[in-house]
Write a protein that holds these residues in place. Structure first.
Motif, PDB file in Angstrom:
ATOM      1  N   VAL A  57      16.363 -15.681  -2.422  1.00 20.56           N
ATOM      2  CA  VAL A  57      17.199 -15.248  -3.530  1.00 20.56           C
ATOM      3  C   VAL A  57      16.733 -13.890  -4.044  1.00 20.56           C
ATOM      4  O   VAL A  57      17.524 -12.977  -4.251  1.00 20.56           O
ATOM      5  N   SER A  58      15.429 -13.745  -4.238  1.00 16.42           N
ATOM      6  CA  SER A  58      14.896 -12.495  -4.766  1.00 16.42           C
ATOM      7  C   SER A  58      13.461 -12.304  -4.289  1.00 16.42           C
ATOM      8  O   SER A  58      12.724 -13.261  -4.111  1.00 16.42           O
ATOM      9  N   VAL A  59      13.102 -11.042  -4.106  1.00 10.25           N
ATOM     10  CA  VAL A  59      11.732 -10.667  -3.757  1.00 10.25           C
ATOM     11  C   VAL A  59      11.266  -9.674  -4.806  1.00 10.25           C
ATOM     12  O   VAL A  59      11.993  -8.742  -5.154  1.00 10.25           O
ATOM     13  N   GLU A  60      10.061  -9.879  -5.323  1.00  8.47           N
ATOM     14  CA  GLU A  60       9.473  -8.946  -6.278  1.00  8.47           C
ATOM     15  C   GLU A  60       8.458  -8.073  -5.545  1.00  8.47           C
ATOM     16  O   GLU A  60       7.556  -8.589  -4.893  1.00  8.47           O
ATOM     17  N   VAL A  61       8.625  -6.772  -5.678  1.00  4.81           N
ATOM     18  CA  VAL A  61       7.674  -5.816  -5.119  1.00  4.81           C
ATOM     19  C   VAL A  61       6.909  -5.249  -6.313  1.00  4.81           C
ATOM     20  O   VAL A  61       7.488  -4.576  -7.167  1.00  4.81           O
ATOM     21  N   ILE A  62       5.634  -5.544  -6.376  1.00  3.59           N
ATOM     22  CA  ILE A  62       4.825  -5.228  -7.550  1.00  3.59           C
ATOM     23  C   ILE A  62       3.950  -4.012  -7.275  1.00  3.59           C
ATOM     24  O   ILE A  62       3.110  -4.026  -6.372  1.00  3.59           O
ATOM     25  N   PHE A  63       4.187  -2.960  -8.064  1.00  4.78           N
ATOM     26  CA  PHE A  63       3.428  -1.718  -7.938  1.00  4.78           C
ATOM     27  C   PHE A  63       2.297  -1.693  -8.949  1.00  4.78           C
ATOM     28  O   PHE A  63       2.453  -2.099 -10.092  1.00  4.78           O
ATOM     29  N   LYS A  64       1.160  -1.195  -8.503  1.00  4.48           N
ATOM     30  CA  LYS A  64       0.006  -0.983  -9.374  1.00  4.48           C
ATOM     31  C   LYS A  64      -0.620   0.338  -8.964  1.00  4.48           C
ATOM     32  O   LYS A  64      -0.828   0.573  -7.767  1.00  4.48           O
ATOM     33  N   ASP A  65      -0.881   1.184  -9.929  1.00  3.00           N
ATOM     34  CA  ASP A  65      -1.463   2.511  -9.662  1.00  3.00           C
ATOM     35  C   ASP A  65      -0.623   3.315  -8.666  1.00  3.00           C
ATOM     36  O   ASP A  65      -1.158   4.021  -7.809  1.00  3.00           O
ATOM     37  N   GLY A  66       0.705   3.166  -8.737  1.00  7.23           N
ATOM     38  CA  GLY A  66       1.607   3.978  -7.929  1.00  7.23           C
ATOM     39  C   GLY A  66       1.829   3.530  -6.506  1.00  7.23           C
ATOM     40  O   GLY A  66       2.500   4.210  -5.738  1.00  7.23           O
ATOM     41  N   LYS A  67       1.275   2.367  -6.130  1.00  2.88           N
ATOM     42  CA  LYS A  67       1.460   1.848  -4.779  1.00  2.88           C
ATOM     43  C   LYS A  67       1.746   0.353  -4.840  1.00  2.88           C
ATOM     44  O   LYS A  67       1.376  -0.326  -5.786  1.00  2.88           O
ATOM     45  N   VAL A  68       2.385  -0.171  -3.786  1.00  2.23           N
ATOM     46  CA  VAL A  68       2.675  -1.608  -3.741  1.00  2.23           C
ATOM     47  C   VAL A  68       1.370  -2.373  -3.660  1.00  2.23           C
ATOM     48  O   VAL A  68       0.564  -2.191  -2.752  1.00  2.23           O
ATOM     49  N   ASP A  69       1.168  -3.227  -4.656  1.00  3.47           N
ATOM     50  CA  ASP A  69      -0.036  -4.052  -4.735  1.00  3.47           C
ATOM     51  C   ASP A  69       0.175  -5.392  -4.042  1.00  3.47           C
ATOM     52  O   ASP A  69      -0.682  -5.871  -3.324  1.00  3.47           O
ATOM     53  N   ARG A  70       1.369  -5.954  -4.267  1.00  5.70           N
ATOM     54  CA  ARG A  70       1.689  -7.254  -3.646  1.00  5.70           C
ATOM     55  C   ARG A  70       3.178  -7.505  -3.684  1.00  5.70           C
ATOM     56  O   ARG A  70       3.931  -6.842  -4.391  1.00  5.70           O
ATOM     57  N   GLY A 126       0.791  -1.226   0.000  1.00  7.72           N
ATOM     58  CA  GLY A 126       0.000   0.000   0.000  1.00  7.72           C
ATOM     59  C   GLY A 126       0.824   1.277   0.000  1.00  7.72           C
ATOM     60  O   GLY A 126       0.269   2.370  -0.034  1.00  7.72           O
ATOM     61  N   LYS A 127       2.148   1.146   0.016  1.00  8.62           N
ATOM     62  CA  LYS A 127       3.025   2.320   0.080  1.00  8.62           C
ATOM     63  C   LYS A 127       3.445   2.794  -1.312  1.00  8.62           C
ATOM     64  O   LYS A 127       3.456   2.034  -2.270  1.00  8.62           O
TER      65      LYS A 127
END
Length: 67
Positions: free
Chosen positions: A51-64, A8-9
Motif C-alpha cells: 500500500v505504501s513505502v516510507e523512505v526515511i531520510f536522515k542527514d540528507g541521505k536515505v537512512d532506512r 544511502g542515496k
C-alpha cells in the motif's frame, strides 16, 4: 530490491533511481524527511502490492525504508 537501490542515496539520486515520491512529510529532529511511495512495490513473499513505502531520510541521505 527497492531498498538496495536507494539506501544511502541523496534525494536527487533516489528520484533518478525510482522516481518522485507521491507525498513528502517534514519531520522532527531525528529524521529530516519522509517520502511516501504508494503502490509501487511488491512484497517478495506474497507478491501483493504494498500500500505504501516510507523512505526515511536522515542527514540528507536515505537512512532506512519501511514497508
Amino acid at each position: 530490491m527497492f531498498t538496495k537501490q536507494i539506501v544511502g542515496k541523496t534525494p536527487d539520486e533516489v528520484i533518478a533511481a525510482v522516481g518522485a515520491p507521491d507525498s513528502i512529510q517534514r519531520s522532527g529532529k531525528d529524521i529530516d524527511t519522509i517520502w511516501y511511495y504508494n503502490r509501487r512495490t511488491k512484497d517478495p513473499v506474497t507478491g501483493k502490492v504494498d500500500v505504501s513505502v516510507e523512505v526515511i531520510f536522515k542527514d540528507g541521505k536515505v537512512d532506512r525504508v519501511s514497508f
